[in-house]
Write a protein that holds these residues in place. Sequence first.
Motif, short mmCIF file in Angstrom:
data_model
loop_
_atom_site.label_atom_id
_atom_site.label_comp_id
_atom_site.label_asym_id
_atom_site.label_seq_id
_atom_site.Cartn_x
_atom_site.Cartn_y
_atom_site.Cartn_z
N LYS A 192 48.04 27.48 43.14
CA LYS A 192 46.88 27.26 42.27
C LYS A 192 46.86 28.24 41.11
O LYS A 192 46.60 27.87 39.96
N THR A 193 47.16 29.51 41.37
CA THR A 193 47.13 30.50 40.30
C THR A 193 48.26 30.29 39.30
O THR A 193 48.09 30.59 38.12
N SER A 194 49.40 29.78 39.75
CA SER A 194 50.48 29.51 38.79
C SER A 194 50.12 28.35 37.87
O SER A 194 50.47 28.36 36.69
N ILE A 195 49.40 27.36 38.38
CA ILE A 195 48.94 26.26 37.53
C ILE A 195 47.91 26.75 36.52
O ILE A 195 47.96 26.40 35.33
N ILE A 196 46.99 27.60 36.97
CA ILE A 196 45.97 28.16 36.07
C ILE A 196 46.62 29.04 35.01
O ILE A 196 46.19 29.05 33.85
N LEU A 197 47.65 29.77 35.37
CA LEU A 197 48.36 30.61 34.40
C LEU A 197 48.97 29.76 33.29
O LEU A 197 48.86 30.09 32.11
N GLU A 198 49.60 28.65 33.65
CA GLU A 198 50.23 27.79 32.65
C GLU A 198 49.20 27.11 31.75
O GLU A 198 49.40 27.01 30.55
N ARG A 199 48.10 26.65 32.32
CA ARG A 199 47.12 25.88 31.55
C ARG A 199 46.16 26.74 30.74
O ARG A 199 45.81 26.40 29.61
N HIS A 200 45.70 27.85 31.32
CA HIS A 200 44.61 28.60 30.70
C HIS A 200 44.96 30.05 30.35
O HIS A 200 44.08 30.79 29.92
N ASN A 201 46.19 30.46 30.57
CA ASN A 201 46.61 31.85 30.33
C ASN A 201 45.73 32.81 31.13
O ASN A 201 45.24 33.81 30.62
N ALA A 202 45.51 32.49 32.41
CA ALA A 202 44.66 33.30 33.28
C ALA A 202 45.50 33.87 34.43
O ALA A 202 46.35 33.19 34.99
N PHE A 203 45.23 35.12 34.75
CA PHE A 203 45.91 35.80 35.84
C PHE A 203 44.91 36.04 36.96
O PHE A 203 43.71 36.19 36.72
N SER A 204 45.40 36.11 38.19
CA SER A 204 44.54 36.32 39.34
C SER A 204 44.89 37.66 39.99
O SER A 204 46.06 37.95 40.22
N PHE A 205 43.86 38.46 40.28
CA PHE A 205 44.05 39.77 40.88
C PHE A 205 43.16 39.92 42.10
O PHE A 205 42.04 39.40 42.14
N LYS A 206 43.66 40.65 43.10
CA LYS A 206 42.80 41.13 44.17
C LYS A 206 42.22 42.45 43.68
O LYS A 206 42.95 43.33 43.24
N VAL A 207 40.90 42.56 43.74
CA VAL A 207 40.23 43.75 43.21
C VAL A 207 39.35 44.36 44.29
O VAL A 207 39.08 43.74 45.32
N ALA A 208 38.89 45.57 44.04
CA ALA A 208 37.98 46.25 44.97
C ALA A 208 36.65 45.51 45.00
O ALA A 208 36.21 44.93 44.01
N LYS A 209 35.99 45.53 46.16
CA LYS A 209 34.74 44.78 46.31
C LYS A 209 33.62 45.36 45.45
O LYS A 209 32.71 44.65 45.06
N TYR A 210 33.68 46.64 45.13
CA TYR A 210 32.63 47.27 44.34
C TYR A 210 32.84 47.10 42.83
O TYR A 210 32.00 47.51 42.03
N ALA A 211 33.94 46.48 42.42
CA ALA A 211 34.29 46.39 41.00
C ALA A 211 33.40 45.38 40.28
O ALA A 211 33.14 44.29 40.78
N THR A 212 32.95 45.76 39.10
CA THR A 212 32.19 44.85 38.25
C THR A 212 33.14 44.23 37.22
O THR A 212 34.29 44.67 37.09
N LYS A 213 32.64 43.25 36.49
CA LYS A 213 33.49 42.60 35.49
C LYS A 213 33.89 43.56 34.38
O LYS A 213 35.02 43.52 33.90
N THR A 214 33.00 44.44 33.98
CA THR A 214 33.35 45.40 32.93
C THR A 214 34.38 46.41 33.45
O THR A 214 35.26 46.83 32.69
N ASP A 215 34.28 46.80 34.71
CA ASP A 215 35.28 47.70 35.29
C ASP A 215 36.66 47.04 35.31
O ASP A 215 37.66 47.67 34.99
N ILE A 216 36.70 45.77 35.70
CA ILE A 216 37.97 45.05 35.75
C ILE A 216 38.56 44.92 34.35
O ILE A 216 39.76 45.12 34.14
N LYS A 217 37.71 44.61 33.38
CA LYS A 217 38.17 44.48 31.99
C LYS A 217 38.73 45.80 31.47
O LYS A 217 39.81 45.83 30.87
N ASN A 218 38.04 46.89 31.73
CA ASN A 218 38.52 48.20 31.28
C ASN A 218 39.82 48.60 31.98
O ASN A 218 40.70 49.20 31.36
N ALA A 219 39.95 48.27 33.26
CA ALA A 219 41.17 48.60 33.99
C ALA A 219 42.36 47.83 33.45
O ALA A 219 43.46 48.38 33.29
N ILE A 220 42.17 46.56 33.13
CA ILE A 220 43.27 45.75 32.60
C ILE A 220 43.64 46.21 31.20
O ILE A 220 44.82 46.28 30.85
N ASN A 221 42.64 46.55 30.39
CA ASN A 221 42.93 47.09 29.05
C ASN A 221 43.71 48.39 29.14
O ASN A 221 44.62 48.64 28.35
#
Length: 100
Positions: free
Chosen positions: A19-48
Amino acid sequence: MIYQERLLKILRSTHISEKTSIILERHNAFSFKVAKYATKTDIKNAINMLFSVKVNTINTMIVAGKSKRKANKIGRCSNWKKAYVVLDKGQKIDFINTVE
């Protein structure tokens, strides 16, 4: 300094499936396992910080742990958090060349 260490602990691993490989091809989206306490802004800053790419949107979800059975004992895997990260057009994460 402490904030950067916290950001490094947020991304646990990439989540690769059919499923994630199909999403990568269609929408340029990657899938990550993240910490349960992580917020969206934390995830964005970590990827940047780690990959130096511009993030468009992030969708997060809690994945329920599966029940496991061994002999006559029933156990359960813990829940975990998954994040779909959609990058801007023209952006790409290269997992091989990012490790120094």
